[in-house]
Design an enzyme around this catalytic site. Structure first.
Site, PDB file in Angstrom:
ATOM      1  N   GLU A 135       0.708  -0.876  -0.393  1.00 24.53           N
ATOM      2  CA  GLU A 135      -0.145  -0.220  -0.422  1.00 24.53           C
ATOM      3  C   GLU A 135       0.932   1.539   0.019  1.00 24.53           C
ATOM      4  O   GLU A 135       1.147   0.965   0.210  1.00 24.53           O
ATOM      5  CB  GLU A 135      -1.045   0.265   1.398  1.00 24.53           C
ATOM      6  CG  GLU A 135      -2.081   1.223   1.517  1.00 24.53           C
ATOM      7  CD  GLU A 135      -2.074   0.722   2.366  1.00 24.53           C
ATOM      8  OE1 GLU A 135      -2.925  -0.070   2.822  1.00 24.53           O
ATOM      9  OE2 GLU A 135      -3.241   2.177   2.783  1.00 24.53           O
ATOM     10  N   LYS A 137      -7.187  -0.708  12.077  1.00 24.54           N
ATOM     11  CA  LYS A 137      -5.990  -1.608  10.278  1.00 24.54           C
ATOM     12  C   LYS A 137      -5.753  -0.733   9.957  1.00 24.54           C
ATOM     13  O   LYS A 137      -4.070  -0.912   9.323  1.00 24.54           O
ATOM     14  CB  LYS A 137      -8.160  -1.291   9.278  1.00 24.54           C
ATOM     15  CG  LYS A 137      -7.121  -1.823   7.719  1.00 24.54           C
ATOM     16  CD  LYS A 137      -6.692  -1.136   7.021  1.00 24.54           C
ATOM     17  CE  LYS A 137      -6.133  -2.212   5.201  1.00 24.54           C
ATOM     18  NZ  LYS A 137      -5.193  -0.742   4.878  1.00 24.54           N
ATOM     19  N   ASP A 145       3.981 -15.073  11.288  1.00 25.71           N
ATOM     20  CA  ASP A 145       3.109 -15.247  10.700  1.00 25.71           C
ATOM     21  C   ASP A 145       2.016 -13.906  11.010  1.00 25.71           C
ATOM     22  O   ASP A 145       1.796 -13.541  11.848  1.00 25.71           O
ATOM     23  CB  ASP A 145       2.898 -16.374  11.155  1.00 25.71           C
ATOM     24  CG  ASP A 145       1.737 -16.992  10.782  1.00 25.71           C
ATOM     25  OD1 ASP A 145       0.344 -16.185  10.491  1.00 25.71           O
ATOM     26  OD2 ASP A 145       0.835 -18.587  11.321  1.00 25.71           O
ATOM     27  N   HIS A 195      -3.103  10.255   0.039  1.00 31.96           N
ATOM     28  CA  HIS A 195      -2.867   8.576  -0.696  1.00 31.96           C
ATOM     29  C   HIS A 195      -2.651   8.932  -2.085  1.00 31.96           C
ATOM     30  O   HIS A 195      -2.010   8.697  -3.025  1.00 31.96           O
ATOM     31  CB  HIS A 195      -4.099   8.359  -0.693  1.00 31.96           C
ATOM     32  CG  HIS A 195      -4.529   7.124   0.543  1.00 31.96           C
ATOM     33  ND1 HIS A 195      -5.277   6.503   1.179  1.00 31.96           N
ATOM     34  CD2 HIS A 195      -2.806   7.274   1.385  1.00 31.96           C
ATOM     35  CE1 HIS A 195      -4.610   6.030   1.976  1.00 31.96           C
ATOM     36  NE2 HIS A 195      -3.500   5.718   2.267  1.00 31.96           N
TER      37      HIS A 195
HETATM   38  C1  MEV Z   1      -5.804   2.659   5.251  1.00 36.96           C
HETATM   39  O1  MEV Z   1      -5.193   2.058   5.106  1.00 36.96           O
HETATM   40  C2  MEV Z   1      -5.869   2.675   6.753  1.00 36.96           C
HETATM   41  C3  MEV Z   1      -7.008   4.241   7.189  1.00 36.96           C
HETATM   42  O2  MEV Z   1      -8.321   3.642   6.541  1.00 36.96           O
HETATM   43  C4  MEV Z   1      -6.523   4.398   8.410  1.00 36.96           C
HETATM   44  C5  MEV Z   1      -7.805   4.905   9.440  1.00 36.96           C
HETATM   45  O3  MEV Z   1      -9.155   4.943   8.986  1.00 36.96           O
HETATM   46  O4  MEV Z   1      -7.835   5.085  10.515  1.00 36.96           O
HETATM   47  C6  MEV Z   1      -6.374   5.809   7.159  1.00 36.96           C
END
Ligand code: MEV
Length: 440
Positions: free
Chosen positions: A100, A281, A297, A394
């Site tokens: 990413e 995430k 892992d 991004h």
């Molecule tokens: C994207 O990979 C991760 C985010 O969505 C984390 C978040 O929203 O805190 C930007």
């Protein structure tokens, strides 16, 4: 590593970047605690070998063929390092493997902010693995019987792990959990040292399962580790001065407002599981990247992290943030079972290289590094989300992948990426049209 700050690193070309990192890792003057990368488990290879591991991904197809089944080749991912990290007073490169865009840049950036407040304060709160032995239709007095045989259970489990005992690890305790309707679970708690430990605890549980079931007057069920490794917990604390959160042109009030906006983003995650999932995430962006780079892992880590996040019956954020005085304070706590010996590490030169780059000596240091990368990723994401939004950063990075997909090569990649990002048309058709125009 003497200094994890290498100014202009991202602007260097690939070969120069590799050399600059090798040079920074090799230079030891002034670092009194661990003077060279050889303080780590894995030696940093000489420049030629290091560059060739990075060039071809480390793992040969022939070696891959010995690791899993039906191998038809290898699959590559980008390998980078986040710079500027200081963990427990020591400068470290954060090795990261991730597909990413922006994860590595964001972590480097957050490392710099966190460094301004002294860096990461990271520790393992505990470091034991748990194997479960499931006991069905157990006798009514089974729990008492098992507890009264604790020492013998530990001794029999130890007999199944002679190598681990020689290395100073081994079974440490048992725990009996009653999950209802004469259904018990014996937890065998083991110190697995620097190994991730799954194979070790599984072997011990299988070795003693039949005997334990007989003792409990029960039917033997499953014998397998739990990935909710809540006896192998890592905690990271940071405090970022408000002014480090913003550029130097901003006022004290603007800096404090940014800290407060990050606190509010944390509270959102604390109140809403839908947001907590995305918040976590973002944390796992950093953690998984280190976990994958070091050959560990990541499915086990993910399973443990999310099970822990849901431990109270509501899914919670793994890291939280509060603005206090002139500081933004953050804290992350999660189960992390990472190995620095055995498994993929034996056969994967890139994974060993990642350990050398991180200056990692043992499992605990690796867990502290991975969790710190999680804090960095979380801070960077919340800061972007709470201020300008995530898409601008991004998209400009995503534009490079689109430029490559359109056929751009070498210097063309950045040129095309800049053009399509400026036009706000980050798509393949525009990238191809711009490439044709450039080449004409
Ligand atoms: C994207 O990979 C991760 C985010 O969505 C984390 C978040 O929203 O805190 C930007």
């Amino acid at each position: 590593m003497k200094n994890s700050r290498i100014p202009g690193f991202y602007q260097l070309d690939l070969a120069a970047r590799r050399e600059a990192l090798h040079e920074a890792m090799s230079s030891s003057a002034g670092n009194t605690e661990h003077s060279t990368p050889s303080g780590s488990l894995a030696e940093l290879p000489e420049l030629d070998e290091y560059a060739s591991i990075l060039e071809d991904g480390g793992l040969s197809a022939a070696a891959a063929d010995k690791i899993v089944e039906n191998v038809i080749g290898r699959y590559s991912l980008p390998f980078g390092v986040a710079l500027n990290a200081k963990i427990n007073g020591r400068d470290r490169a954060m090795p990261m493997v991730v597909e990413e865009p922006s994860v590595i840049a964001a972590a480097s950036n957050a490392n710099k902010m966190i460094r301004a407040g002294g860096g990461y304060d990271a520790e393992m709160l505990s470091s034991e693995m748990i194997a479960q032995i499931e006991l069905r239709e157990a006798a009514s007095e089974a729990a008492e019987i098992l507890l009264s045989h604790r020492d013998e259970i530990l001794a029999r489990a130890a007999a199944a792990l002679p190598g681990l005992i020689r290395r100073g690890g081994g079974p440490r305790d048992i725990e009996i959990r009653n999950i209802g309707e004469r259904h018990l679970v014996l937890h065998l708690i083991c110190d697995t040292g620097d190994a991730m430990g799954a194979n070790l605890v599984n072997s011990a549980a299988e070795a003693i399962g039949d005997w334990v079931a007989e003792l409990a007057g029960a039917q033997l069920g499953l014998r397998i580790l739990t990935n909710l490794t809540d006896r192998r917990m890592v905690q990271v604390k940071v405090q970022v001065p408000h002014n480090a959160l913003v550029s130097s042109s901003k006022s004290v009030e603007e800096a404090a407002a940014t800290a407060l906006a990050i606190e509010k983003a944390s509270i959102f995650a604390e109140r809403d599981p839908y947001r907590a999932a995305t918040h976590n995430k973002g944390i796992m962006n950093g953690i998984d990247s280190v976990v994958i780079a070091t050959g560990n892992d990541y499915r086990a880590v993910e399973a443990g992290a999310h099970a822990f996040a849901a431990r109270n019956g509501t899914y919670q954020p793994l890291a939280t943030w509060r603005s206090e005085g002139a500081f933004l304070k953050g804290e992350l706590c999660l189960p992390l079972s990472l190995g620095t010996v055995g498994g993929t590490l034996r056969v994967h030169p890139s994974a060993r290289l990642a350990l050398a780059l991180g200056g990692i000596k043992n499992s605990q240091e690796l867990c502290c590094l991975a969790a710190s990368a999680g804090v960095a990723s979380n801070l960077a994401a919340l800061r972007a989300l709470a201020t300008e939004g995530i898409q601008r950063g991004h998209m400009s990075l995503h534009a490079r992948s689109v430029a490559i997909a359109a056929g751009a090569e070498g210097d063309e990649v950045d040129l095309i990426a800049k053009r399509i990002a400026k036009k706000k048309e980050v798509n393949l058709a525009t990238a191809k049209a711009e490439l044709n125009a450039l080449r004409r």
